[in-house]
Each structure stands twice: as structure tokens, then as C-alpha cells.
Design a protein around this motif. Structure first.
Motif, PDB file in Angstrom:
ATOM      1  N   ASP A 102      -3.953   5.402  -4.257  1.00  0.00           N
ATOM      2  CA  ASP A 102      -2.789   5.214  -3.030  1.00  0.00           C
ATOM      3  C   ASP A 102      -3.662   5.531  -1.730  1.00  0.00           C
ATOM      4  O   ASP A 102      -3.239   5.066  -0.633  1.00  0.00           O
ATOM      5  N   ARG A 129      -5.657  -2.112 -12.883  1.00  0.00           N
ATOM      6  CA  ARG A 129      -5.087  -2.432 -11.539  1.00  0.00           C
ATOM      7  C   ARG A 129      -6.223  -1.826 -10.438  1.00  0.00           C
ATOM      8  O   ARG A 129      -6.103  -2.747  -9.553  1.00  0.00           O
ATOM      9  N   GLN A 162      -4.187   7.459  -9.899  1.00  0.00           N
ATOM     10  CA  GLN A 162      -3.171   6.811  -8.817  1.00  0.00           C
ATOM     11  C   GLN A 162      -3.323   7.407  -7.726  1.00  0.00           C
ATOM     12  O   GLN A 162      -3.117   6.372  -6.622  1.00  0.00           O
ATOM     13  N   PRO A 172       4.616   0.995  -4.057  1.00  0.00           N
ATOM     14  CA  PRO A 172       3.390   1.241  -3.758  1.00  0.00           C
ATOM     15  C   PRO A 172       2.394   0.551  -4.819  1.00  0.00           C
ATOM     16  O   PRO A 172       3.012   0.167  -5.944  1.00  0.00           O
ATOM     17  N   VAL A 173       1.159   0.763  -4.536  1.00  0.00           N
ATOM     18  CA  VAL A 173       0.272  -0.048  -5.444  1.00  0.00           C
ATOM     19  C   VAL A 173       0.496  -0.132  -6.778  1.00  0.00           C
ATOM     20  O   VAL A 173       0.432  -1.330  -7.194  1.00  0.00           O
ATOM     21  N   ALA A 174       0.558   0.764  -7.505  1.00  0.00           N
ATOM     22  CA  ALA A 174       0.688   0.901  -8.969  1.00  0.00           C
ATOM     23  C   ALA A 174       1.710   2.063  -9.268  1.00  0.00           C
ATOM     24  O   ALA A 174       1.227   2.968 -10.255  1.00  0.00           O
ATOM     25  N   ASN A 175       2.803   2.255  -8.516  1.00  0.00           N
ATOM     26  CA  ASN A 175       3.933   3.170  -9.039  1.00  0.00           C
ATOM     27  C   ASN A 175       3.974   3.559 -10.326  1.00  0.00           C
ATOM     28  O   ASN A 175       3.927   4.631 -10.837  1.00  0.00           O
ATOM     29  N   ALA A 176       4.059   2.503 -11.422  1.00  0.00           N
ATOM     30  CA  ALA A 176       4.695   2.580 -12.636  1.00  0.00           C
ATOM     31  C   ALA A 176       3.492   3.395 -13.350  1.00  0.00           C
ATOM     32  O   ALA A 176       3.565   3.859 -14.673  1.00  0.00           O
ATOM     33  N   TYR A 196       3.699  14.249  -4.825  1.00  0.00           N
ATOM     34  CA  TYR A 196       3.662  12.600  -4.814  1.00  0.00           C
ATOM     35  C   TYR A 196       4.941  12.395  -4.352  1.00  0.00           C
ATOM     36  O   TYR A 196       4.936  11.209  -3.461  1.00  0.00           O
TER      37      TYR A 196
END
Lengths: 319, 136
Positions: free
Chosen positions: A281, A312, A277, B27-31, A246
């Protein structure tokens, strides 16, 4: 001692203390055990191809590190390493600096179990072992780094690249004494695609983690996938592989790793969360939502992160 | 004062805009990724927890605890409530036990101390904290 004006011990007491100290240091349980099991290694083993770098002044640290690094296929001179690991005011190198320098060269240093068998097993599988010795007594230590390159159990001997000697031969018992005073510290320094013979799963993952901190993702990806060949179910290795890929921006490969993690550990919420996630992406929102929901259902540690991931993704799927 | 405010206003706008741009760039929701370290750390705590359970479940240990009037179930409950960090410290104590010595005695001592200091609320290690509490 003679120069110390205040200390005037009774000679008798002094010798008694000396005698006790010597006696206490005499037992070599590890050597005894190793020699009993000598049948496992009837032939002497010696890694003759490991190069030799005679040390300069007090610089045994850089010399020993150069020996194992070159032994692992790199081309580094001790002079290059000296500024990284040598502390002039201490006339020596610290262990953690040797570890850090090895990592900076893309190698995975692994600290061995404090047992002679661990050293002989590594040497027998072709890995030279860097050891810390105290050549003197604990009261006035003389620290020394050397590299074990061979042993002969029939004659109870170790062979080392040490100081100015290319082939230093020392009795096993003596080695056990000096090594014990060095707190049994020994490491192998290997490229990420090679596992120490004596590696254990979690300690090995810990040493790869240290490379993650340096963001050497290419190296960690290789090390984690190598770890999976020996511990196919290791959640840490699956996750580490996914996270490394990643970080390298290879979403497809990361997805494959996290999927493998969910298959090996259907109850590992972290695997579903990271998979979600990676899918998000790639804008594969529906699949992502499904996986994120699974992570939230399982819950556990990091549950707040899982809920955040889901929230999200839902924000995108609901529109 | 007013001139100062007028002069700094554009600066604060620029800073705010810069921060916004930065956050949009992520990036969209890296966390949302869980790092490898957390996974390995948890696995380690798990391994140590089962080591402690194994030690506690040894018949000799249970018998000796009972002979001291300690209910092993009580110790078990206490061990279950340890946080990951506390588990790590307890396992380390077990590692440092004298090899070849009276292992059972040493184990029993560790468990009894765990209970006693806990009752007296002496140390941080043995404070009443639920597993996975917000102490980390």
C-alpha cells in the motif's frame, strides 16, 4: 401453588422435596474458600466513589450499567441507556444487551471467571463488578442486576449498589447463593486503556474483537496496545493492533505493529502477509514482495490468501 | 422483446461501469489482509489442542486406556485429526466435567467415546476430517 387445581401432592412428599431442595442449596464452597484465604485482604475494601442510580420500576439493568459506565469515567444516565437495554415486555434486560450497550459506549466489557475471588480481586483493584443475581428460587426466578462495590472478609459481607439501596450489605454466603442462581455471571466494564486485573489473554482479546465488529478502531488500537503491556508476545494483540491502525489509515504505524509481530513470532505467516500488504500500500514493492514470499514459504492456514498477496505484488514488480 | 432489450442495454452498461468503478476504488489488494479474528481463533484452537494433549498424556489416563485395551497412540492420532471446531467442542466437554468427581474416569470416557463413535461413523464431530480441511 395453592391456586393450582391439578396439583395435589402429598404434604409429606412436598416437604421432603422442599427439604432436599434447601439442603442441596446450602453449601457455599466458594465463600468457604474465600474466607480461608482472607489473609490476602485483611482490610475491608469499598469503592465509595462509584456513583449510585436508584432503579426505576424493574429497570435494574439500565441502573447497574449506568453505575459501572459512570464508574469508568463516562457520564451516562440510566434513562439514556434504558431504550438500548430494557425490554418492556420482559420487564428486564438481557446480558448480551448490556454487553452490546457497553461496547457502544466505547468500553470493553469483560466476563469474569465464575469465582468469588475474581470479583474481590477486581473490586480490590478499583473495578466495580456488575453481577446477575436470582433473588428468588430457580422455579420462579427473580432476576436482578447489581454492582459489587466492596467486601469485608472478616465479617463475610459484600457491599452492593442494588435496587433502591446505595449501600446494600449482604452476607457473602447469601450472595454466593443468589449469584450461583444467576449462573455466576459477572462483568467489569473498563475503558480500553485499562485491563481487568483477572483478565486472561485470549478471552480478553475476544472481548476486544467484539469492538472491532463495531469498527471502533481507535478504541481497539488502544486496547490491543494495552494488552501487549501484559502479554508482550501475544500474536493476537500484535495483529489486532496492526489491523486497527491499518483500518485507521495509519500505514506507518500498522507497519510497525506487524514488524513487531514478525519479531515476536518469526513463524507467523499471517504477520508477514499483513506486513507485505501494508508495504504494498506504500508502494514499497520490493520489500513487500520479500515479506509476501516469506508468508508463502511458511504457509499453513490461509495459505491461499498468502499466495494471492504475493501474486498481486509480483504483478507490480515484474513490470 | 427487442424494444425491451434496447431499453435495458444502457442500464446494464451503467451497472457494469459502476461495479468496475467500485472495484477500482478499493485499495490495491485489501482482501489480502488476514483479520484479527482468524488469528485469535487459531490461537484458541491451539491452546485447546494442547490442553487435550495434556489430558491425554496424564499417566493415569494412559494406564486406564491401556487397561481397557485402547492404544493411547490411536487416540492421539484421532485427536490430531480434529478440526478447530471439533477441538473446541471436545475441550468444552472437558470443561463441563464434574469438578471434584472422577476426572480420570470422565476423561477416559470422552476419549473412548471419541474412538468408538468414530469407528461407527456416527456423529459429525467425530467424522474423519483432516486438520485444516476445507470444511470451514
Amino acid at each position: 401453588m395453592r391456586g393450582d387445581r391439578n396439583a395435589r401432592p402429598e404434604p409429606g412428599v412436598f416437604f421432603l422435596v422442599l427439604l432436599l431442595a434447601t439442603l442441596a442449596g446450602c453449601a457455599t464452597p466458594q465463600t468457604d474458600r474465600l474466607i480461608e484465604s482472607a489473609a490476602a485482604f485483611p482490610q475491608p475494601v469499598e469503592l465509595t466513589a462509584v456513583p449510585f442510580f436508584p432503579q426505576e420500576a424493574y429497570q435494574c439493568g439500565p441502573a447497574a450499567l449506568a453505575t459501572v459506565l459512570n464508574g469508568s469515567g463516562l457520564n451516562v444516565a440510566p434513562e439514556t441507556l434504558a431504550p438500548q437495554v430494557y425490554l418492556p415486555e420482559r420487564q428486564g434486560s438481557l446480558q448480551f444487551e448490556l454487553l452490546a450497550a457497553a461496547r457502544r459506549h466505547g468500553r470493553v466489557p469483560y466476563v469474569l471467571r465464575p469465582q468469588l475471588e475474581a470479583i474481590t480481586t477486581e473490586v480490590a483493584s478499583g473495578h466495580p463488578v456488575l453481577v446477575l443475581q436470582n433473588l428468588s428460587l430457580a422455579i420462579s426466578p427473580q432476576w436482578h442486576y447489581a454492582v459489587v462495590v466492596g467486601f469485608d472478609l472478616t465479617h463475610a459481607e459484600m457491599m452492593l449498589r442494588s435496587g433502591h439501596e446505595r449501600r446494600h450489605i449482604t452476607p457473602l454466603r447469601t450472595f454466593e447463593h443468589t449469584w450461583r442462581r444467576g449462573d455466576y455471571w459477572a462483568i467489569v466494564v473498563l475503558p480500553p486503556d485499562e485491563l481487568p486485573q483477572t483478565a486472561e489473554e485470549l478471552p480478553y482479546l475476544q472481548s476486544v474483537l467484539a469492538l472491532e465488529k463495531l469498527k471502533r478502531w481507535q478504541d481497539t488500537a488502544i486496547a490491543y496496545s494495552k494488552a501487549l503491556t501484559r502479554w508482550p508476545k501475544s500474536l493476537g494483540a500484535h495483529m489486532g493492533l496492526g489491523n486497527s491502525r491499518y483500518a485507521l489509515g495509519d500505514l506507518r504505524a500498522a507497519e510497525a505493529a506487524f514488524r513487531a509481530a514478525t519479531r515476536a513470532h518469526p513463524n507467523a505467516a499471517v504477520a508477514f502477509n499483513n506486513l507485505a500488504q501494508v508495504l504494498a500500500d506504500q508502494k514499497r514493492w520490493r520489500e513487500a514482495e520479500q515479506m509476501a514470499r516469506k508468508a508463502v514459504e511458511i504457509g499453513g492456514d490461509n495459505a491461499d490468501v498468502f499466495r494471492q498477496t504475493l501474486a498481486r505484488i509480483e504483478a507490480r514488480t515484474k513490470n | 422483446m427487442d424494444t425491451f432489450r434496447r431499453m435495458t442495454k444502457p442500464v446494464s452498461y451503467a451497472v457494469a461501469a459502476g461495479m468496475l468503478a467500485l472495484s477500482l476504488h478499493l485499495p490495491v489488494a485489501n482482501a489480502a489482509m488476514v483479520g484479527t479474528e482468524a488469528v485469535v481463533h487459531a490461537a484458541q484452537a491451539q491452546q485447546q489442542r494442547s490442553r487435550i494433549h495434556e489430558a491425554l498424556n496424564r499417566e493415569e489416563v494412559k494406564a486406564k486406556l491401556a487397561s481397557l485395551g485402547v492404544d493411547p497412540a490411536q487416540v492421539q492420532a484421532r485427536v490430531d485429526a480434529l478440526t478447530d471446531d471439533e477441538t473446541q467442542r471436545l475441550a468444552k466437554q472437558m470443561d463441563e466435567m464434574p469438578a471434584g468427581g472422577d476426572i480420570v474416569g470422565a476423561l477416559v470416557l470422552i476419549f473412548v467415546i471419541l474412538l468408538i463413535t468414530d469407528l461407527m461413523g456416527l456423529t459429525e464431530v467425530f467424522s474423519f476430517t483432516k486438520k485444516g480441511s476445507a470444511r470451514r
